[in-house]
Design a protein around this motif. Structure first.
Motif, short mmCIF file in Angstrom:
data_model
loop_
_atom_site.label_atom_id
_atom_site.label_comp_id
_atom_site.label_asym_id
_atom_site.label_seq_id
_atom_site.Cartn_x
_atom_site.Cartn_y
_atom_site.Cartn_z
N LEU A 76 93.58 32.54 22.24
CA LEU A 76 94.49 33.34 21.74
C LEU A 76 95.51 34.12 22.74
N CYS A 77 94.87 33.75 24.19
CA CYS A 77 95.77 34.57 25.22
C CYS A 77 95.81 33.30 26.18
N ALA A 78 94.56 33.41 26.73
CA ALA A 78 94.62 32.19 28.15
C ALA A 78 95.24 30.87 27.38
N SER B 242 96.24 36.80 39.82
CA SER B 242 96.25 38.41 39.39
C SER B 242 96.87 39.08 40.43
N ALA B 243 96.99 38.60 41.60
CA ALA B 243 97.46 39.56 42.86
C ALA B 243 98.84 38.81 43.66
N PRO B 244 99.28 39.68 44.15
CA PRO B 244 100.68 39.27 44.93
C PRO B 244 100.27 38.30 46.22
N SER C 166 106.96 33.74 32.19
CA SER C 166 106.67 33.53 30.80
C SER C 166 105.60 34.24 30.26
N LEU C 167 105.70 34.71 29.25
CA LEU C 167 104.81 35.59 28.38
C LEU C 167 104.19 34.84 27.12
N ILE C 168 102.97 34.89 27.24
CA ILE C 168 102.22 34.39 26.02
C ILE C 168 102.94 33.13 25.20
N ARG D 102 82.91 41.29 37.76
CA ARG D 102 82.78 39.99 37.96
C ARG D 102 84.23 39.14 38.01
N THR D 103 84.79 39.44 37.02
CA THR D 103 86.23 38.98 36.81
C THR D 103 86.93 39.18 37.97
N LEU D 104 87.11 40.54 38.48
CA LEU D 104 87.81 40.96 39.53
C LEU D 104 87.33 40.36 41.00
N SER D 105 86.15 39.95 41.03
CA SER D 105 85.64 39.25 42.21
C SER D 105 85.74 37.76 42.02
N ALA D 106 86.49 37.21 41.05
CA ALA D 106 86.73 35.85 40.84
C ALA D 106 85.34 34.90 40.63
N GLN D 107 84.35 35.82 40.10
CA GLN D 107 83.05 34.96 39.69
C GLN D 107 82.87 34.57 38.42
N TYR E 204 84.40 30.30 32.63
CA TYR E 204 85.62 30.95 33.31
C TYR E 204 86.40 31.87 32.39
N ARG E 205 85.50 32.41 31.38
CA ARG E 205 86.15 33.32 30.61
C ARG E 205 84.93 34.21 30.00
N PHE E 206 84.61 35.58 30.00
CA PHE E 206 83.77 36.31 29.53
C PHE E 206 84.30 36.43 28.11
P1 NAP Z 1 91.15 35.92 36.05
O1 NAP Z 1 90.16 35.11 35.44
O2 NAP Z 1 90.63 37.04 36.92
O3 NAP Z 1 91.73 34.55 37.15
C1 NAP Z 1 92.32 34.88 38.29
C2 NAP Z 1 92.18 34.03 39.33
O4 NAP Z 1 93.22 34.07 40.49
C3 NAP Z 1 90.85 34.20 40.04
O5 NAP Z 1 89.67 33.67 39.43
C4 NAP Z 1 91.15 33.55 41.48
O6 NAP Z 1 90.83 32.07 41.55
C5 NAP Z 1 92.51 33.95 41.50
N1 NAP Z 1 92.68 35.12 42.47
C6 NAP Z 1 92.37 36.52 42.08
N2 NAP Z 1 92.73 37.28 42.96
C7 NAP Z 1 93.19 36.66 43.77
C8 NAP Z 1 93.68 36.98 45.28
N3 NAP Z 1 93.55 38.16 45.61
N4 NAP Z 1 94.39 36.24 46.11
C9 NAP Z 1 94.20 34.86 45.49
N5 NAP Z 1 93.80 34.49 44.47
C10 NAP Z 1 93.34 35.30 43.39
O7 NAP Z 1 92.50 36.28 35.37
P2 NAP Z 1 93.28 35.77 34.10
O8 NAP Z 1 92.79 36.48 32.94
O9 NAP Z 1 93.36 34.29 34.15
O10 NAP Z 1 94.53 36.51 34.23
C11 NAP Z 1 95.20 36.07 35.36
C12 NAP Z 1 96.66 36.97 35.42
O11 NAP Z 1 97.59 36.53 34.43
C13 NAP Z 1 96.47 38.46 35.44
O12 NAP Z 1 97.55 39.08 36.24
C14 NAP Z 1 96.83 38.65 34.08
O13 NAP Z 1 97.21 39.97 33.85
C15 NAP Z 1 97.94 37.63 33.77
N6 NAP Z 1 98.24 37.46 32.39
C16 NAP Z 1 99.66 36.99 32.10
C17 NAP Z 1 100.04 36.64 30.72
C18 NAP Z 1 101.42 36.24 30.44
O14 NAP Z 1 101.56 36.09 29.39
N7 NAP Z 1 102.12 36.07 31.55
C19 NAP Z 1 98.91 36.47 29.94
C20 NAP Z 1 97.65 36.77 30.16
C21 NAP Z 1 97.32 37.11 31.23
P3 NAP Z 1 90.42 31.31 42.47
O15 NAP Z 1 88.88 31.81 42.68
O16 NAP Z 1 90.53 29.71 41.97
O17 NAP Z 1 91.55 31.60 43.87
#
Ligand code: NAP
Ligand code: ZN
Ligand code: ZN
Length: 347
Positions: free
Chosen positions: A158-160, A247-249, A292-294, A330-335, A338-340
């Motif tokens: 529904l989002c990812a 999720s980071a620049p 792109s947004l959702i 755990r999400t913040l540390s890329a652990q 792939y989705r909780f």
């Molecule tokens: P997530 O599950 O935390 O996945 C992000 C992945 O990015 C991490 O698993 C990691 O993958 C990589 N990562 C994280 N921090 C990093 C860093 N500092 N440097 C390099 N790589 C890093 O997050 P998500 O739920 O997929 O969401 C990802 C982003 O999309 C968020 O910013 C969220 O707000 C955004 N989002 C946007 C939309 C939209 O409509 N545009 C919709 C939903 C979410 P690796 O371990 O493989 O490097």
């Protein structure tokens, strides 16, 4: 009013904790959904911690919602009691602007009503999301769930799911194209599954070497650890599309250089800090950067039906509500693998 159990955060610095509030009564066009599962999106964390600004508290996050319809309003046509239903990132929009008329409600000119953290029309409280026992939504903004799919793995679609499906479709990704997915998290792993299902040759660009075997299992042909010295330089002019879910620049230059002429870097990752845009890698090969947004309701239904036909769901770790704060860390540390997804029976 409908008393509802939930998890909420009271401020950007607080942990999520049990919370009670009232949903609106079911109106003629509404369905009442008993929520069974809700995914944890990184956007929940950005908003709970006010990283994008403008957060309203208390906040009940959650916009990857699946559940069972337990009541329908008198005018509801497409749902019956007992049906499975889904709710994504928004629950209403103006319905009259050009975007809404085109089925692109996410780009509503007056602003979509987000599932949480938006003013709720006609009420003093904000909208409250899916970390809760039930939700009332107009049937126009409610999705049908394919019957063959396992429900906990459907919630993240529904989002990812739609956030990766929509730009891949917009870029007309197909067989014979080379697509890279940056970041193997919630969005990234769906991007891999969907791009592979569209027939593309998929490469995962990840900072986590430990994810290589998973990337291949999910459908990637290639895996590159972007921390390896010289790894990005070797990718020059390789991809038609790069889908960035990080999720980071980060420094855009090596990724733009990894695109072919006319290639597109899609930004769906939404860090609070801006990226610097280098002109030359764009100019020299007519490359593009696309946001792109959702996705709109029609396309979200199309994505769910596509996932039903191809048997695609998210890889999930189902947790009780008491583990939400731990799941955020755990999400913040890329652990996350792939989705909780929260099991709402545990509320
Ligand atoms: P997530 O599950 O935390 O996945 C992000 C992945 O990015 C991490 O698993 C990691 O993958 C990589 N990562 C994280 N921090 C990093 C860093 N500092 N440097 C390099 N790589 C890093 O997050 P998500 O739920 O997929 O969401 C990802 C982003 O999309 C968020 O910013 C969220 O707000 C955004 N989002 C946007 C939309 C939209 O409509 N545009 C919709 C939903 C979410 P690796 O371990 O493989 O490097
Ligand atoms: Zn999300
Ligand atoms: Zn609109």
């Amino acid at each position: 009013m409908l008393p509802t159990k939930a998890y909420a955060t009271k401020s950007a610095e607080s942990q999520l904790a049990p919370f009670q509030f009232e949903r609106r009564d079911v109106q003629a066009n509404d369905v009442l959904i008993e929520i069974l599962y809700c995914g944890i999106c990184h956007s929940d964390i950005h908003q709970a911690r006010n990283e994008w600004g403008g957060s309203v508290y208390p906040m009940v996050p959650g916009h990857e919602i699946v559940g069972r319809v337990i009541k329908v309003g008198a005018s509801v046509k497409n749902f019956n009691v007992g049906d499975m239903a889904g709710v994504g990132c928004f629950v209403d929009s103006c319905r009259t602007c050009d975007s809404c008329k085109k089925g692109l409600e996410q780009y509503c000119v007056s602003g979509m009503i987000q599932t949480y953290n938006s003013p709720e029309p006609g009420r003093k409280t904000p909208t409250y999301g899916g970390y809760s026992s039930q939700i009332v939504v107009d049937e126009k903004y409610t999705l049908q769930i394919p019957k063959n799919l396992e429900l906990s793995g459907v919630a993240p679609l529904l989002c990812a799911g739609i956030t990766t499906y929509s730009p891949l479709k917009h870029c007309e990704v197909k067989k014979s194209q080379a697509v890279a997915v940056m970041g193997l998290g919630g969005l990234g792993h769906m991007g891999v599954k969907l791009a592979a299902a569209f027939g593309a040759e998929v490469t995962v660009l990840s900072t986590s070497k430990s994810k290589e075997a998973d990337a291949k299992r999910l459908g990637a042909a290639n895996f590159v650890c972007t921390k390896d010295a010289g790894a990005l330089e070797k990718l020059a002019e390789k991809f038609d599309v790069i889908l960035n879910t990080v999720s980071a620049p980060f420094d855009l230059t090596p990724y733009l250089n990894a695109l072919k002429t006319d290639g597109t870097l899609v930004l769906v990752g939404a860090p609070s800090q801006p990226h610097a845009v280098p002109a030359f890698p764009l100019i020299m090969r007519r490359r593009k950067i696309l946001g792109s947004l959702i996705g709109g309701i029609k396309e979200t239904q199309e994505m769910l039906d596509f996932c039903g036909q191809h048997n695609i769901t998210a890889d999930v770790e189902v947790i009780p509500a008491t583990k939400i704060n731990e799941a955020y860390e755990r999400t913040l540390s890329a652990q996350v693998r792939y989705r909780f997804v929260i099991d709402m029976k545990t509320l």
